[in-house]
Motif scaffolding. Structure first.
Motif, PDB file in Angstrom:
ATOM      1  N   GLU A 113     -10.167   3.694  -3.773  1.00  0.00           N
ATOM      2  CA  GLU A 113      -9.658   3.252  -2.510  1.00  0.00           C
ATOM      3  C   GLU A 113      -9.908   1.733  -2.413  1.00  0.00           C
ATOM      4  O   GLU A 113      -9.169   0.836  -1.563  1.00  0.00           O
ATOM      5  CB  GLU A 113     -10.035   4.207  -1.480  1.00  0.00           C
ATOM      6  CG  GLU A 113      -9.120   5.589  -1.649  1.00  0.00           C
ATOM      7  CD  GLU A 113      -7.572   5.583  -1.609  1.00  0.00           C
ATOM      8  OE1 GLU A 113      -7.223   4.649  -0.599  1.00  0.00           O
ATOM      9  OE2 GLU A 113      -6.979   6.168  -2.190  1.00  0.00           O
ATOM     10  N   GLU A 114     -11.240   1.328  -2.551  1.00  0.00           N
ATOM     11  CA  GLU A 114     -11.909   0.107  -2.261  1.00  0.00           C
ATOM     12  C   GLU A 114     -11.020  -0.964  -3.349  1.00  0.00           C
ATOM     13  O   GLU A 114     -10.752  -2.184  -2.645  1.00  0.00           O
ATOM     14  CB  GLU A 114     -13.021   0.121  -2.647  1.00  0.00           C
ATOM     15  CG  GLU A 114     -13.685  -1.129  -1.977  1.00  0.00           C
ATOM     16  CD  GLU A 114     -15.406  -1.355  -2.522  1.00  0.00           C
ATOM     17  OE1 GLU A 114     -16.124  -2.344  -2.666  1.00  0.00           O
ATOM     18  OE2 GLU A 114     -15.879  -0.270  -2.005  1.00  0.00           O
ATOM     19  N   ALA A 127      -4.707   3.118  -7.261  1.00  0.00           N
ATOM     20  CA  ALA A 127      -5.731   4.187  -7.202  1.00  0.00           C
ATOM     21  C   ALA A 127      -5.923   4.851  -8.389  1.00  0.00           C
ATOM     22  O   ALA A 127      -6.925   5.161  -8.840  1.00  0.00           O
ATOM     23  CB  ALA A 127      -5.576   5.192  -5.815  1.00  0.00           C
ATOM     24  N   ARG A 137     -13.124   8.222  -6.740  1.00  0.00           N
ATOM     25  CA  ARG A 137     -12.341   8.330  -5.734  1.00  0.00           C
ATOM     26  C   ARG A 137     -12.269   7.052  -4.760  1.00  0.00           C
ATOM     27  O   ARG A 137     -11.649   6.503  -4.264  1.00  0.00           O
ATOM     28  CB  ARG A 137     -11.703   9.667  -5.161  1.00  0.00           C
ATOM     29  CG  ARG A 137     -10.670   9.326  -4.083  1.00  0.00           C
ATOM     30  CD  ARG A 137     -10.334  10.937  -3.218  1.00  0.00           C
ATOM     31  NE  ARG A 137      -9.501  10.457  -2.381  1.00  0.00           N
ATOM     32  CZ  ARG A 137      -8.324  11.383  -2.253  1.00  0.00           C
ATOM     33  NH1 ARG A 137      -8.086  12.291  -3.240  1.00  0.00           N
ATOM     34  NH2 ARG A 137      -7.271  11.170  -1.349  1.00  0.00           N
ATOM     35  N   GLU A 138     -13.483   7.014  -4.100  1.00  0.00           N
ATOM     36  CA  GLU A 138     -13.809   5.992  -3.022  1.00  0.00           C
ATOM     37  C   GLU A 138     -13.809   4.794  -3.647  1.00  0.00           C
ATOM     38  O   GLU A 138     -13.324   4.013  -2.746  1.00  0.00           O
ATOM     39  CB  GLU A 138     -15.399   6.298  -2.393  1.00  0.00           C
ATOM     40  CG  GLU A 138     -15.276   7.690  -1.690  1.00  0.00           C
ATOM     41  CD  GLU A 138     -15.721   8.952  -2.494  1.00  0.00           C
ATOM     42  OE1 GLU A 138     -15.827   8.987  -3.736  1.00  0.00           O
ATOM     43  OE2 GLU A 138     -15.351  10.036  -2.365  1.00  0.00           O
ATOM     44  N   GLY A 193       0.002   2.132  -3.518  1.00  0.00           N
ATOM     45  CA  GLY A 193      -1.159   2.503  -3.394  1.00  0.00           C
ATOM     46  C   GLY A 193      -1.669   3.830  -4.237  1.00  0.00           C
ATOM     47  O   GLY A 193      -2.884   3.456  -4.767  1.00  0.00           O
ATOM     48  N   ARG A 194      -0.957   4.678  -4.477  1.00  0.00           N
ATOM     49  CA  ARG A 194      -1.257   5.673  -5.448  1.00  0.00           C
ATOM     50  C   ARG A 194      -1.429   5.238  -6.697  1.00  0.00           C
ATOM     51  O   ARG A 194      -2.390   5.635  -7.655  1.00  0.00           O
ATOM     52  CB  ARG A 194      -0.342   6.815  -5.204  1.00  0.00           C
ATOM     53  CG  ARG A 194      -0.560   7.740  -4.115  1.00  0.00           C
ATOM     54  CD  ARG A 194       0.317   8.970  -3.836  1.00  0.00           C
ATOM     55  NE  ARG A 194       0.909   9.343  -5.065  1.00  0.00           N
ATOM     56  CZ  ARG A 194       1.697  10.309  -5.362  1.00  0.00           C
ATOM     57  NH1 ARG A 194       2.076  10.915  -4.412  1.00  0.00           N
ATOM     58  NH2 ARG A 194       2.311  10.722  -6.754  1.00  0.00           N
ATOM     59  N   ASN A 234      -7.505  -1.614  -1.715  1.00  0.00           N
ATOM     60  CA  ASN A 234      -7.676  -2.585  -0.825  1.00  0.00           C
ATOM     61  C   ASN A 234      -7.738  -4.213  -1.238  1.00  0.00           C
ATOM     62  O   ASN A 234      -7.387  -5.024  -0.679  1.00  0.00           O
ATOM     63  CB  ASN A 234      -8.924  -2.267   0.375  1.00  0.00           C
ATOM     64  CG  ASN A 234      -8.542  -1.039   1.086  1.00  0.00           C
ATOM     65  OD1 ASN A 234      -7.435  -0.822   1.240  1.00  0.00           O
ATOM     66  ND2 ASN A 234      -9.636  -0.474   1.556  1.00  0.00           N
ATOM     67  N   ARG A 248       0.891  -1.183  -0.029  1.00  0.00           N
ATOM     68  CA  ARG A 248      -0.053  -0.046  -0.041  1.00  0.00           C
ATOM     69  C   ARG A 248       0.962   1.176  -0.031  1.00  0.00           C
ATOM     70  O   ARG A 248       0.554   2.237  -0.657  1.00  0.00           O
ATOM     71  CB  ARG A 248      -0.894  -0.043   1.087  1.00  0.00           C
ATOM     72  CG  ARG A 248      -2.268  -1.038   0.983  1.00  0.00           C
ATOM     73  CD  ARG A 248      -2.964  -0.696   2.181  1.00  0.00           C
ATOM     74  NE  ARG A 248      -3.795   0.756   2.237  1.00  0.00           N
ATOM     75  CZ  ARG A 248      -4.543   1.163   1.433  1.00  0.00           C
ATOM     76  NH1 ARG A 248      -4.983   0.400   0.487  1.00  0.00           N
ATOM     77  NH2 ARG A 248      -5.125   2.317   1.563  1.00  0.00           N
TER      78      ARG A 248
END
Length: 186
Positions: free
Chosen positions: A44-45, A30, A40-41, A26-27, A48, A22
């Motif tokens: 992020e999911e 994403a 965006r949300e 992560g970026r 994960n 992550r």
């Protein structure tokens, strides 16, 4: 931390591998998800979910390129999420736009014979991309794999949007010609 160490931690089932993944990617993950999902949300999911999928698939897999491995996972998860979402409502943003640009040069179909040819088509596209100059290849991959907007492709390659649009048009036309020569019906 080096990718080889992160992969080694996955193999040892050391949970810090997920945190390092992550932190380092992560970026990147994403961005892939947000380009496809435009949210965006949801992005992020997907990050994960991609970390969980990496945890569940390493081992037995030992990726040579952790970034590419994770990017592929995030892309697949994002496309699956988009398909689920667009069943309920239509409108797919950059994903639909980029695919519509490719429709005129890449054959598609849902029949069994067409599905069997997909691996040959994929190999032919990869072979064609290997013949391109790095700038044209990067433009194509940015637009049609990472689903970057035309503006993002242009900025990444240090050119104007109209130049990027022209490069992508020429690559698509070349791909169409190449696939026709290789026996694909376009």
């Amino acid at each position: 931390m080096e990718d080889s160490e992160i992969v080694a931690r996955y193999w040892r089932r050391d949970e810090t591998a997920v945190g390092e993944t992550r932190r380092k990617y992560g970026r990147y993950l994403a961005k892939i998800a947000q380009n496809i999902l435009s949210n965006r949300e949801d992005g992020e999911e997907i990050v994960n979910d991609a970390c969980l999928k990496a945890w569940n698939s390493i081992p037995p897999n030992r990726p040579d390129s952790l970034a590419a491995y994770l990017g592929k996972i995030a892309r697949r998860l994002s496309i699956d999420a988009l398909r689920t979402r667009t069943r309920e409502k239509r409108g797919a943003g950059e994903y639909a736009l980029s695919l519509s640009e490719l429709e005129e040069c890449v054959p598609g179909g849902a029949g069994p014979e067409e599905q069997l040819d997909l691996s040959l088509l994929s190999q032919a596209i990869n072979d064609y991309l290997c013949t391109l100059a790095p700038q044209a290849r990067n433009a194509f991959i940015g637009r049609y794999f990472y689903l970057d907007s035309l503006r993002e492709v242009a900025a990444h390659l240090g050119m104007s949007e109209s130049k990027a649009k022209s490069v992508l048009y020429r690559v698509r036309q070349g791909l169409k010609t190449y696939l026709t020569q290789e026996g694909f019906t376009v």
